[in-house]
Write an enzyme that holds these catalytic residues in place. Structure first.
Site, PDB file in Angstrom:
ATOM      1  N   HIS A  75       0.833  -1.200   0.000  1.00  0.00           N
ATOM      2  CA  HIS A  75       0.000   0.000   0.000  1.00  0.00           C
ATOM      3  C   HIS A  75       0.868   1.249   0.000  1.00  0.00           C
ATOM      4  O   HIS A  75       0.640   2.193  -0.740  1.00  0.00           O
ATOM      5  CB  HIS A  75      -0.940  -0.004   1.213  1.00  0.00           C
ATOM      6  CG  HIS A  75      -2.093   0.925   1.052  1.00  0.00           C
ATOM      7  ND1 HIS A  75      -2.176   2.125   1.703  1.00  0.00           N
ATOM      8  CD2 HIS A  75      -3.193   0.856   0.262  1.00  0.00           C
ATOM      9  CE1 HIS A  75      -3.293   2.744   1.334  1.00  0.00           C
ATOM     10  NE2 HIS A  75      -3.927   1.994   0.461  1.00  0.00           N
TER      11      HIS A  75
ATOM     12  N   HIS B 269      -5.042   6.464  -5.562  1.00  0.00           N
ATOM     13  CA  HIS B 269      -6.179   7.082  -4.867  1.00  0.00           C
ATOM     14  C   HIS B 269      -6.622   8.319  -5.636  1.00  0.00           C
ATOM     15  O   HIS B 269      -5.917   8.771  -6.518  1.00  0.00           O
ATOM     16  CB  HIS B 269      -5.783   7.505  -3.445  1.00  0.00           C
ATOM     17  CG  HIS B 269      -5.510   6.336  -2.563  1.00  0.00           C
ATOM     18  ND1 HIS B 269      -4.265   6.025  -2.113  1.00  0.00           N
ATOM     19  CD2 HIS B 269      -6.348   5.387  -2.085  1.00  0.00           C
ATOM     20  CE1 HIS B 269      -4.330   4.935  -1.373  1.00  0.00           C
ATOM     21  NE2 HIS B 269      -5.576   4.516  -1.333  1.00  0.00           N
TER      22      HIS B 269
ATOM     23  N   HIS C 211      -7.398  -1.766  -5.276  1.00  0.00           N
ATOM     24  CA  HIS C 211      -7.608  -2.404  -3.970  1.00  0.00           C
ATOM     25  C   HIS C 211      -8.225  -3.791  -4.119  1.00  0.00           C
ATOM     26  O   HIS C 211      -7.980  -4.671  -3.304  1.00  0.00           O
ATOM     27  CB  HIS C 211      -8.444  -1.502  -3.053  1.00  0.00           C
ATOM     28  CG  HIS C 211      -7.698  -0.270  -2.612  1.00  0.00           C
ATOM     29  ND1 HIS C 211      -7.698   0.893  -3.339  1.00  0.00           N
ATOM     30  CD2 HIS C 211      -6.895  -0.035  -1.540  1.00  0.00           C
ATOM     31  CE1 HIS C 211      -6.934   1.795  -2.719  1.00  0.00           C
ATOM     32  NE2 HIS C 211      -6.442   1.260  -1.626  1.00  0.00           N
TER      33      HIS C 211
ATOM     34  N   HIS D 109     -15.057   5.462   3.369  1.00  0.00           N
ATOM     35  CA  HIS D 109     -13.731   4.848   3.318  1.00  0.00           C
ATOM     36  C   HIS D 109     -12.718   5.661   4.127  1.00  0.00           C
ATOM     37  O   HIS D 109     -12.018   5.141   4.988  1.00  0.00           O
ATOM     38  CB  HIS D 109     -13.280   4.717   1.861  1.00  0.00           C
ATOM     39  CG  HIS D 109     -11.796   4.563   1.713  1.00  0.00           C
ATOM     40  ND1 HIS D 109     -10.981   5.616   1.346  1.00  0.00           N
ATOM     41  CD2 HIS D 109     -10.985   3.510   1.942  1.00  0.00           C
ATOM     42  CE1 HIS D 109      -9.725   5.192   1.332  1.00  0.00           C
ATOM     43  NE2 HIS D 109      -9.702   3.922   1.690  1.00  0.00           N
TER      44      HIS D 109
ATOM     45  N   HIS E 285     -10.690   5.131   7.961  1.00  0.00           N
ATOM     46  CA  HIS E 285      -9.236   5.265   8.129  1.00  0.00           C
ATOM     47  C   HIS E 285      -8.912   6.215   9.280  1.00  0.00           C
ATOM     48  O   HIS E 285      -8.072   5.940  10.122  1.00  0.00           O
ATOM     49  CB  HIS E 285      -8.592   5.807   6.845  1.00  0.00           C
ATOM     50  CG  HIS E 285      -8.237   4.735   5.855  1.00  0.00           C
ATOM     51  ND1 HIS E 285      -7.091   3.984   5.955  1.00  0.00           N
ATOM     52  CD2 HIS E 285      -8.864   4.294   4.738  1.00  0.00           C
ATOM     53  CE1 HIS E 285      -7.024   3.127   4.939  1.00  0.00           C
ATOM     54  NE2 HIS E 285      -8.105   3.293   4.180  1.00  0.00           N
TER      55      HIS E 285
ATOM     56  N   PHE F 181      -1.681   6.711   4.441  1.00  0.00           N
ATOM     57  CA  PHE F 181      -1.561   5.655   3.437  1.00  0.00           C
ATOM     58  C   PHE F 181      -0.267   4.849   3.566  1.00  0.00           C
ATOM     59  O   PHE F 181      -0.227   3.667   3.277  1.00  0.00           O
ATOM     60  CB  PHE F 181      -1.638   6.247   2.031  1.00  0.00           C
ATOM     61  CG  PHE F 181      -3.026   6.695   1.662  1.00  0.00           C
ATOM     62  CD1 PHE F 181      -4.137   6.005   2.090  1.00  0.00           C
ATOM     63  CD2 PHE F 181      -3.218   7.817   0.858  1.00  0.00           C
ATOM     64  CE1 PHE F 181      -5.427   6.405   1.746  1.00  0.00           C
ATOM     65  CE2 PHE F 181      -4.503   8.235   0.508  1.00  0.00           C
ATOM     66  CZ  PHE F 181      -5.601   7.526   0.954  1.00  0.00           C
TER      67      PHE F 181
ATOM     68  N   HIS G  71     -11.215  -2.786   3.700  1.00  0.00           N
ATOM     69  CA  HIS G  71     -11.267  -2.699   2.240  1.00  0.00           C
ATOM     70  C   HIS G  71     -12.066  -3.835   1.614  1.00  0.00           C
ATOM     71  O   HIS G  71     -12.569  -3.711   0.497  1.00  0.00           O
ATOM     72  CB  HIS G  71      -9.864  -2.599   1.642  1.00  0.00           C
ATOM     73  CG  HIS G  71      -9.475  -1.165   1.475  1.00  0.00           C
ATOM     74  ND1 HIS G  71      -9.842  -0.430   0.360  1.00  0.00           N
ATOM     75  CD2 HIS G  71      -8.833  -0.309   2.293  1.00  0.00           C
ATOM     76  CE1 HIS G  71      -9.424   0.812   0.517  1.00  0.00           C
ATOM     77  NE2 HIS G  71      -8.809   0.921   1.676  1.00  0.00           N
TER      78      HIS G  71
HETATM   79 CU1  C2O Z   1      -5.497   2.659  -0.469  1.00  0.00          CU
HETATM   80 CU2  C2O Z   1      -8.139   2.717   2.145  1.00  0.00          CU
HETATM   81  O1  C2O Z   1      -6.738   3.099   1.021  1.00  0.00           O
END
Ligand code: C2O
Length: 618
Positions: free
Chosen positions: A175, A197, A206, A335, A339, A356, A369
């Protein structure tokens, strides 16, 4: 050919499926099926038999296979062959250089490149040949023993040596490498950084990442049918951090030390989290907000392919300033909220989940995810106009991952659109409970009539935000005079939203918020058009992107369909608002059919005619 196979697919669509009802008209869908929701909410009773029927009814609908075969994508003229292409890892990967503040100290490494291949150069991906389908279960109602299997697999993955690309550390670094500047677009002849992203690569990248992660876990426990669990934060019963991820502390392979471990794990997640815990809220109210947030991001604001997937990003585009790029509704919404909500608030760079570069170190990342990926699957079932992008630059974008046998494998977006071919599926409610969570207006009719929309705001260009900014925008004539036409879409667009990328950012957009304290609006209110939020990414660099808010349903709900103008209010709780500016705020009116055709490369326009919604570039 393409149209023929598509028509056939449509004709064989089983009419019994609720999601096959008129898609563009989501209201109808909700009305018709409101009574059934109860039944589906109870589908947590997981069947004892792991092996469900491999046929996924959605795929009957899609017919995209026909399109792929009708158009020879590899033979397209190079003029429009600019898909983002990840270079083979070695020696084309470098240490991560963006997304964190080195001065503040780093809790994780920036040496994010994968180890060298022991199995030679990259291979092309082949679809699995076995018949078994891997079933991904929701954690809160997984079958007995399932989470223990996952735990055991994670324990084994953590125990692998550092030179094994399948080790947990190396998986976590994937990632970081893709999101924090380890790769450039060199394979396409461009030196720009590669970023997955803020653009249309978000969902497919993802999906592939988890796909290999899952195969590796299965390999480690000798179970080729093992499916990755998902954290169903969108359903009432799944809205807490699953306790299995904490029990036993550091000896638990699902635990992470850089997580918000101070937070009461009994807390309900906030899918509209803005960095601060909500005060004076009850669980029920938070659940309600979450359900409305889901409705908005999956239905109202995911009206077309571009709003759902994010905008175009091709070779040569700078990752932070791609002109057609825009962020997916889910990416910028729930999303990002998760995070930020999960990260350790005391960490220097939002470690682990809130940045990230470090997010992959928290096992919650993968189950989070997994649910994000499930949203893609659900969205496609929610209406026949909900289609994957068909632009060749999207289809042919590629990445390289190590598989469960340590082979480096190149994979393409076009290979991941069909979960049936990848042999996995989600077990869960066929109709999520939030399809009924259409927001209600907060302002009364008389409060609304006080809103002054008589003069349009003169300068809506390059505005730096304060905490509350209000604009009056005139609607396009076509949008307000037409009779309901489901093939038109009116969108509020915020172009060139730019902000300092090493900070988390969130702002909310309200439409015709009458004279009520702007902080009082939540996703439960119709006036709340949506919110834009990001996880820190680029160190000391301005990120610039676009966000889109489809307006039709909102305006209808607040009785403003006929208004010549609307009032737009942007609210943010961030302290350093001077960092956030918006290049342009405007309302656009599209015909879906037209953009669909016009945006495709010439050779594909015939194919585009039967696709309805496309990749949507201007
Ligand atoms: Cu690549 Cu939830 O992020």
């Amino acid at each position: 050919m393409a149209s023929l196979s598509f028509t056939l697919a449509m004709a064989t669509t089983p009419s019994s499926s609720p999601f096959f009802s008129k898609p563009a008209n989501q209201r109808q869908l909700i009305k018709t099926h409101a009574k059934q929701t109860h039944r589906f909410q109870m589908s947590c009773n997981v069947p004892s038999d792991d092996h469900e029927k491999p046929v996924d009814r959605r795929n009957l609908l899609l017919g995209l296979g026909g399109l792929y075969s009708a158009v020879n994508l590899t033979g397209l003229p190079s003029a429009f062959a600019d898909p983002i292409t990840t270079p083979s890892f070695n020696p084309n990967c470098r240490d991560a250089g963006t997304g964190f503040d080195v001065k503040k100290g780093l809790l994780r490494t920036t040496a994010c490149c994968p180890p060298e291949s022991k199995k030679g150069p990259e291979k092309q991906f082949e679809f699995p040949k076995h018949d078994e389908i891997r079933i991904r279960y929701p954690i809160h109602c997984a079958p007995e023993g399932y989470m223990n299997k996952f735990k055991e697999a994670m324990r084994l993955m953590r125990a692998l040596p550092d030179d094994d690309p399948r080790s947990f550390k190396n998986q976590a670094k994937i990632h970081c490498a893709y999101c924090n500047g380890s790769y450039t677009q060199m394979a396409t002849g461009s030196q720009q950084e590669l970023l997955i992203h803020f653009n249309w690569l978000f969902f497919p990248f993802h999906r592939w990442y988890l796909y290999f992660f899952e195969r590796i876990l299965g390999e480690l426990i000798g179970d080729p049918t093992f499916g990755l669990p998902y954290w169903s934060w969108d359903e009432r019963e799944g809205m807490k951090i699953p306790p299995t991820f904490r029990e036993g502390g550091e000896s638990n392979p699902l635990y992470d030390i850089y997580r918000n471990n101070i937070r009461n794990y009994e807390a309900i997640v906030d899918l509209d989290f803005n960095g601060k815990d909500r005060e004076d809220t009850t669980d029920d109210y938070q659940i309600k907000i979450n359900q409305h947030a889901m409705y908005r991001q999956m239905m109202r604001n995911a009206f077309d392919t571009k709003s759902f997937f994010g905008g175009k990003y091709v070779a040569g585009n700078t990752p932070i300033d791609a002109k057609d790029s825009s962020v997916a509704s889910i990416e910028a919404g729930c999303h990002t909220a998760i995070h930020r909500w999960v990260r350790d608030p005391g960490s220097p760079n939002g470690e682990d989940m809130g940045n990230f570069y470090s997010a992959g170190y928290d096992p919650l990342f993968y189950v989070h995810h997994s649910n994000v990926d499930r949203m893609w699957a659900l969205w496609k079932e929610m209406g026949e106009s909900n289609r994957d992008p068909i632009h060749p630059d999207w289809l042919n974008a590629s990445y390289v991952f190590y598989d469960e046998k340590q082979n480096p494998v190149r994979v393409y977006n076009k290979q991941c659109v069909d979960m049936e071919k990848l042999k996995y599926k989600y077990h869960g409610p066929e109709i999520p409970s939030w399809v009924n969570s259409r927001p209600k207006p907060k302002c009364s009719a008389s409060e609304r009539s006080q809103i002054d929309i008589t003069s349009a705001t003169k300068d809506v260009k390059n505005r730096t935000l304060t905490n509350v900014d209000t604009f009056v925008l005139v609607r396009p004539e076509t949008a307000r005079t037409r009779t309901v036409d489901e093939s038109e879409i009116e969108v509020l667009t915020l172009n060139n939203i730019s902000f300092n990328g090493n900070k988390a950012v969130k702002f909310d957009v309200l439409v015709n918020a009458c004279n009520i304290d702007t902080n009082k609006f939540t996703p439960a209110d119709s006036e709340y058009a949506g919110s834009f939020a990001t996880v820190p990414h680029n160190h000391d660099m301005k990120i610039s992107t676009t966000f889109r808010f489809p307006l039709r349903e909102l305006l209808k709900d607040i009785g403003a369909e006929g208004n010549t103008a609307i009032q737009v209010t942007i609210v943010t709780q961030e302290k350093e608002t001077e960092n956030i500016s918006i290049g342009e705020i405007k309302i656009e009116d599209y015909s879906l059919a037209e953009i669909s055709k016009a945006s495709l490369p010439t050779g594909l326009q015939g194919a585009g005619a039967n696709v309805g919604v496309d990749d949507l570039t201007e």
